[in-house]
Enzyme design. Structure first.
Site, PDB file in Angstrom:
ATOM      1  N   GLY A 211       0.761  -1.250   0.000  1.00 31.03           N
ATOM      2  CA  GLY A 211       0.000   0.000   0.000  1.00 31.03           C
ATOM      3  C   GLY A 211       0.785   1.289   0.000  1.00 31.03           C
TER       4      GLY A 211
ATOM      5  CD  GLU B  20       0.132  -9.216   1.274  1.00 32.54           C
ATOM      6  OE1 GLU B  20      -0.716  -8.470   0.733  1.00 32.54           O
ATOM      7  OE2 GLU B  20      -0.175 -10.190   1.968  1.00 32.54           O
ATOM      8  N   PRO B  21       4.549  -5.277  -0.743  1.00 38.29           N
ATOM      9  CG  PRO B  21       6.815  -4.692  -0.897  1.00 38.29           C
ATOM     10  CD  PRO B  21       5.890  -5.705  -0.274  1.00 38.29           C
TER      11      PRO B  21
ATOM     12  NE  ARG C 287       0.374   2.747  -5.963  1.00 35.79           N
ATOM     13  CZ  ARG C 287      -0.715   2.780  -6.746  1.00 35.79           C
ATOM     14  NH1 ARG C 287      -0.673   3.417  -7.891  1.00 35.79           N
ATOM     15  NH2 ARG C 287      -1.838   2.215  -6.359  1.00 35.79           N
TER      16      ARG C 287
ATOM     17  NE  ARG D   5      -2.279   3.821 -11.239  1.00 39.22           N
ATOM     18  CZ  ARG D   5      -2.199   4.982 -10.648  1.00 39.22           C
ATOM     19  NH1 ARG D   5      -1.632   5.991 -11.262  1.00 39.22           N
ATOM     20  NH2 ARG D   5      -2.675   5.161  -9.446  1.00 39.22           N
TER      21      ARG D   5
ATOM     22  CB  CYS E 277     -13.810   5.331 -30.002  1.00 40.20           C
ATOM     23  SG  CYS E 277     -12.871   5.137 -31.506  1.00 40.20           S
ATOM     24  CD  GLU E 278     -14.382   4.322 -23.254  1.00 39.29           C
ATOM     25  OE1 GLU E 278     -14.358   4.951 -22.164  1.00 39.29           O
ATOM     26  OE2 GLU E 278     -14.507   3.096 -23.336  1.00 39.29           O
TER      27      GLU E 278
HETATM   28  N1  LLP Z   1      -1.559  -6.950  -1.202  1.00 33.40           N
HETATM   29  C1  LLP Z   1      -2.832  -7.055  -1.599  1.00 33.40           C
HETATM   30  C2  LLP Z   1      -3.669  -8.072  -0.967  1.00 33.40           C
HETATM   31  C3  LLP Z   1      -3.338  -6.185  -2.571  1.00 33.40           C
HETATM   32  O1  LLP Z   1      -4.605  -6.294  -2.945  1.00 33.40           O
HETATM   33  C4  LLP Z   1      -2.490  -5.224  -3.159  1.00 33.40           C
HETATM   34  C5  LLP Z   1      -2.982  -4.312  -4.188  1.00 33.40           C
HETATM   35  C6  LLP Z   1      -1.150  -5.164  -2.733  1.00 33.40           C
HETATM   36  C7  LLP Z   1      -0.718  -6.043  -1.743  1.00 33.40           C
HETATM   37  C8  LLP Z   1      -0.146  -4.193  -3.296  1.00 33.40           C
HETATM   38  O2  LLP Z   1      -0.498  -2.891  -3.067  1.00 33.40           O
HETATM   39  P1  LLP Z   1       0.520  -1.691  -3.434  1.00 33.40           P
HETATM   40  O3  LLP Z   1       1.738  -1.826  -2.541  1.00 33.40           O
HETATM   41  O4  LLP Z   1       0.886  -1.828  -4.852  1.00 33.40           O
HETATM   42  O5  LLP Z   1      -0.253  -0.462  -3.161  1.00 33.40           O
HETATM   43  N2  LLP Z   1      -4.738  -0.604  -9.932  1.00 33.40           N
HETATM   44  C9  LLP Z   1      -4.632   0.330  -8.819  1.00 33.40           C
HETATM   45  C10 LLP Z   1      -4.035  -0.311  -7.588  1.00 33.40           C
HETATM   46  C11 LLP Z   1      -4.756  -1.562  -7.142  1.00 33.40           C
HETATM   47  C12 LLP Z   1      -4.164  -2.217  -5.926  1.00 33.40           C
HETATM   48  C13 LLP Z   1      -4.754  -3.558  -5.699  1.00 33.40           C
HETATM   49  N3  LLP Z   1      -4.205  -4.291  -4.613  1.00 33.40           N
HETATM   50  C14 LLP Z   1      -3.841   1.545  -9.282  1.00 33.40           C
HETATM   51  O6  LLP Z   1      -3.424   1.608 -10.432  1.00 33.40           O
HETATM   52  O7  LLP Z   1      -3.667   2.492  -8.515  1.00 33.40           O
END
Ligand code: LLP
Length: 407
Positions: A247, A291-292, A294, A330, A359-360
């Site tokens: 997150g 669980e990183p 992004r 995004r 086309c949007e």
């Molecule tokens: N763990 C779980 C259970 C998750 O569902 C996610 C992301 C992560 C870890 C990793 O999260 P991060 O560290 O990447 O924030 N498509 C969206 C983001 C969707 C995130 C979904 N779950 C965007 O482009 O902003």
């Protein structure tokens, strides 16, 4: 270790370079649009994440990279070499992680809809199956137990707690409240623990949370770790790990840059909260799983496109490029901001909307942006596209999926 690395994109003599190489040189070899990734930046963020966890005294940190952010095989192989495990949400991601050489004992499986086939596959990986099924419903626990019985195995499971916190982020990617489909309430977990039939072929080895993505404010993270700790304190057998999810956000805009939690600060917050709410109250010391997604891959990638043509309608000006919302969704889906940079810098700017071929009207990478006036074939780069770019691409309008280039 410093937490900020200069972007791989830099202007040299008014020409854009990527990791020191002239962008137009790279673009001569690849058809646009294409994703361009910097291994150097990837390495930096993984090492920074891991070393800051150690620096703040997190016990035996296990980084399970969230494959959904970027599933490129070369990226996964590199992360594996750096020591990473994987957080997967489908058998497809699981197979990709295994193909990259990540061993099952470093893989956690999240997601609300794990199918029977997916559970069976994950259970049969390696000698003991995957590190953990992060269970999101009682029904899923029952099914895992049943499949493990058929396979004569013991499944390693963790409950994903729904900590009922409101993470401040876009509403589509906030996941820690009870109105969201994710995780289990504390009362339901306590009840499940007392049902003997659920535990004949399962072992509870951990607990997990994940409250949302692109988090810049850490208040909800602390509140969620408090809830996780309170639950852990009620469990009367030793846990092997606590999984604090992913997150951590990145700066897409200047404004975000000022309020963003650094990796260092994030690790301090997580470590302090665990100490205060959990470790100070118990004798055992479960390891911490992260669980990183992004934060590891967001800044290493850009989407390279070329201008198809420009167009003026009265006082509206459009720069039409060959990348579309199918390549990077995004902006259309979350109204997300991505900087758009011309290959050649100029002091003469116009105000323009950068739009794609789809086309949007939502196929727009930025409205009223300041850019030099561009002509057909000029290169434009969309920044910070390493996370949730290529993995969310589609073939909408029968377009090809953009290729990926790792430097
Ligand atoms: N763990 C779980 C259970 C998750 O569902 C996610 C992301 C992560 C870890 C990793 O999260 P991060 O560290 O990447 O924030 N498509 C969206 C983001 C969707 C995130 C979904 N779950 C965007 O482009 O902003």
């Amino acid at each position: 270790m410093k937490n900020i690395l200069p972007s791989p994109l830099q202007y040299k003599k008014n020409k854009l370079t990527f990791d020191g190489i002239a962008l137009d040189k790279i673009a001569q070899k690849h058809a646009t649009p294409f994703y361009l990734y910097s291994k150097k930046t990837l390495d930096f963020y993984y090492k920074s994440f891991y070393s800051n966890a150690l620096k703040h005294g997190i016990p035996e940190p296990l980084v399970c990279y969230a494959v959904k952010a970027n599933g490129n095989l070369e990226i996964l192989k590199r992360l594996k070499t750096l020591g990473s495990g994987a957080d997967v949400v489908s058998v497809g991601e699981l197979k990709k992680a295994l193909k990259a050489g990540i061993t099952p004992d470093k893989i956690v499986f999240s997601g609300v809809a794990k199918s029977e086939a997916e559970i069976r596959y994950a259970l049969k990986c390696g000698k003991t199956g995957i590190y953990s099924f992060n269970v999101e419903s009682i029904e899923e626990l029952e099914l895992i137990n049943q499949i493990a019985k058929q396979e004569k195995k013991k499944a390693r499971v963790a409950f994903r707690l729904n900590p009922q916190v409101n993470a401040k982020t876009h509403k589509h990617i906030s996941t820690g409240n009870k109105t969201h489909k994710f995780g289990l309430l504390k009362s339901d977990i306590s009840e499940a623990l007392s049902v003997k039939e659920f535990w004949t072929h399962t072992n509870l080895v951990g607990l997990s949370i994940h409250i949302g993505s692109q988090l810049t404010d850490m208040k909800a993270t602390v509140a969620a770790i408090k809830e996780l700790s309170n639950l852990a304190l009620t469990i009367d057998h030793p846990l092997e790990f606590l999984d604090v999810g992913g997150g951590l956000g990145i700066d897409y805009t200047d404004e975000e840059r000022t309020k963003l939690a650094s990796i260092d600060y994030y690790m301090k917050i997580v470590s302090d909260a665990l100490q205060q709410f959990y470790y100070s109250k118990v004798d055992n010391c479960p390891r911490i799983v992260f669980e990183p997604g992004r934060i590891l891959v967001g800044k290493m990638g850009v989407l390279v496109s070329r201008v198809v043509r420009t167009k003026t309608s009265d006082n509206c000006h459009f720069t039409i490029i060959d990348a579309g919302m199918n390549d990077l969704i995004r902006p259309a889906l979350y109204e997300a901001h991505h900087e758009v940079l011309p290959e050649t810098k100029s002091s003469k700017m116009i105000t323009t909307d950068i739009v794609g071929p789809i086309c949007e009207t939502s196929d727009c990478f930025g409205s009223k942006r300041k850019l030099p006036s561009m002509k057909t074939g000029d290169l434009l780069v969309i920044d910070n596209a390493g996370a949730y770019g290529h993995t969310m691409a589609s073939r909408y309008n029968e377009r090809e999926i953009a290729s990926e280039v790792l430097l």
